[in-house]
Write a protein that holds these residues in place. Structure first.
Motif, short mmCIF file in Angstrom:
data_model
loop_
_atom_site.label_atom_id
_atom_site.label_comp_id
_atom_site.label_asym_id
_atom_site.label_seq_id
_atom_site.Cartn_x
_atom_site.Cartn_y
_atom_site.Cartn_z
N MET A 173 51.34 -76.65 -33.63
CA MET A 173 51.08 -77.94 -33.98
C MET A 173 51.86 -78.68 -34.55
SD MET A 173 47.23 -76.92 -34.95
CE MET A 173 47.68 -75.28 -35.58
N ASP A 174 53.36 -78.16 -34.76
CA ASP A 174 54.41 -78.69 -35.34
C ASP A 174 54.05 -78.27 -36.81
OD1 ASP A 174 56.01 -79.32 -33.01
OD2 ASP A 174 54.73 -81.19 -32.92
N MET A 175 53.45 -77.19 -37.16
CA MET A 175 53.02 -77.00 -38.82
C MET A 175 53.39 -75.43 -38.71
SD MET A 175 51.68 -79.53 -40.59
CE MET A 175 50.80 -78.69 -41.84
N VAL B 258 49.93 -87.22 -38.23
CA VAL B 258 49.88 -86.03 -37.79
C VAL B 258 49.69 -84.90 -38.86
CG1 VAL B 258 51.34 -86.27 -35.62
CG2 VAL B 258 52.56 -85.84 -38.01
N PRO B 259 49.31 -83.69 -38.91
CA PRO B 259 48.86 -83.11 -37.78
C PRO B 259 47.87 -83.60 -37.07
CG PRO B 259 48.31 -81.61 -39.25
CD PRO B 259 48.86 -82.92 -39.89
N GLN C 282 47.75 -83.13 -29.75
CA GLN C 282 49.09 -83.44 -29.47
C GLN C 282 48.79 -84.67 -28.52
OE1 GLN C 282 51.59 -80.09 -28.29
NE2 GLN C 282 52.76 -81.23 -27.18
N HIS D 135 53.30 -88.30 -41.53
CA HIS D 135 52.84 -86.65 -41.63
C HIS D 135 51.68 -86.46 -43.08
CE1 HIS D 135 55.78 -84.80 -39.25
NE2 HIS D 135 56.58 -85.83 -39.65
#
Length: 381
Positions: free
Chosen positions: A341-343, A110-111, A114, A131
């Motif tokens: 995007m969890d960023m 990731v990213p 999803q 990550h």
């Protein structure tokens, strides 16, 4: 079944039809069917072929013509190694549903899109995240990947070229990932929907399905080929695996529309012309974006090597969603917030729309950033 909200898709659903400059778009500027027909040079024959097309289900696994055209994108694949789906999103979902069971160990790099971690989580798999970091050029640390592998690792899920960073794993790195997976007899699922958009050469990097007998490639017509509206994708991989995927596919697809497959085959048979256009857009526009990033003191990045998106970091005391909603409200420009995007602290910019929209949109972002900088200075003691 419970599944996490799809952050990027929810963001796009909420805002993409309410902007003047859509710099969140991820497809190379879409073409019309008329433009496709002109590029293919078949203006006089298309209507006749469509008039005679029976509107049945057609070939369940995909038309021979389309599967032959798709197989031509790979080094070692044939018609029997291709299964058509409803977009790359359908291909990814089917692979996860076929291979992953409750309790399996899945490594997601990731990213990424999803699907590659939220679907395995919804099935009950143990998902571990590797990550990507800017100091590594957003490329995976393979020593870290080795350390994460377990005897029960079922899958490594990644995408290449990477969405959202535009990072590109070369053949050697992909082959090494395949070798790492082999030690646990794990599958490597590589979402290759942006393949064809590399900034150099013919645009194509190596495909995982050509490098390993446990490599699975997914892709579709949306990004490099500018034909998202056809909703055609595919899985490329071992025939025995495709037979297992067909069991799941029978429940939610049956077949892909014959008209969609016809135009997809036409496009892939004429892909040289389509990709020439795509490369002019992506390569020229990336240089415009690079010049803009260089001139903006509040913006930094790792320059993409492929794809249609860039991930940029900004130096402002704003959450990424607040940044994007304020930018949209004040300047009419749509970015995608990193939070989708969890960023957090980052923004995704799509740079493959029309050049004029990119230039005008970035100018408006500069105005927004200048205003934010003044406001930040005024609040400092």
């Amino acid at each position: 079944m419970k599944i996490a909200t799809f952050g990027v898709e929810m963001w796009m659903n909420e805002f993409e039809n309410h902007c003047r400059y859509n710099l969140a778009e991820t497809c190379v500027d879409s073409i019309t069917l008329g433009e496709l027909i002109d590029m293919a040079g078949v203006d006089n024959s298309v209507l006749g072929e469509l008039r005679g097309m029976r509107m049945g289900y057609g070939a369940i696994e995909g038309s021979d013509r389309l599967r032959d055209a798709v197989a031509g994108l790979y080094e070692t694949q044939s018609r029997e190694n291709i299964l058509t789906t409803h977009g790359t999103i359908g291909a990814n979902a089917l692979v996860h549903q076929t291979l992953i069971s409750r309790g399996d160990h899945v490594i997601a790099i990731v990213p990424t899109y999803q699907q590659h971690y939220s679907i395995p989580e919804s099935i009950g798999a143990e998902v571990e995240l590797l990550h990507l970091r800017p100091e590594n050029g957003f490329l995976p640390d393979l020593n870290e990947l080795r350390a994460m592998m377990r005897p029960d690792t079922r899958m490594i899920a990644t995408n290449n070229p990477n969405n959202p960073t535009g990072a590109l794993m070369d053949r050697a790195m992909l082959a090494e990932i395949a070798e790492i997976a082999r030690g646990s007899e794990a599958w490597v699922l590589c979402d290759e929907v942006y393949r064809g958009t590399d900034q150099t050469g013919d645009g194509y990097t190596a495909s995982i399905c050509d490098l390993s007998d446990r490599g699975i490639s997914t892709a579709g017509m949306s990004k490099a080929y500018s034909l998202a509206g056809l909703r055609v994708g595919w899985v490329a991989g071992p025939q025995a695996l495709l037979e297992k995927i067909m069991i799941h596919r029978d429940y939610n697809t049956i077949s892909v529309g014959g008209i969609d497959e016809y135009f997809s085959a036409l496009a892939l048979e004429s892909r040289a012309q389509i990709l020439d256009r795509a490369h002019r857009i992506t390569r020229g526009n990336l240089e415009i974006l690079a010049d803009w990033v260089e001139a903006e003191p509040l913006i930094s990045w790792v320059k993409p090597q492929s794809g249609t998106t860039a991930l940029v970091q900004y130096d402002l005391p704003l959450r990424s969603r607040d940044f994007c909603t304020q930018l949209l409200e004040e300047e009419g420009v749509l970015f995608t917030p990193g939070s989708a995007m969890d960023m957090e602290g980052w923004l995704r910019i799509g740079f493959a729309n029309s050049t004029a929209d990119l230039q005008d949109g970035l100018a408006r972002v500069s105005t927004f950033l200048a205003r934010q900088s003044v406001a930040q200075t005024a609040t400092q003691p």
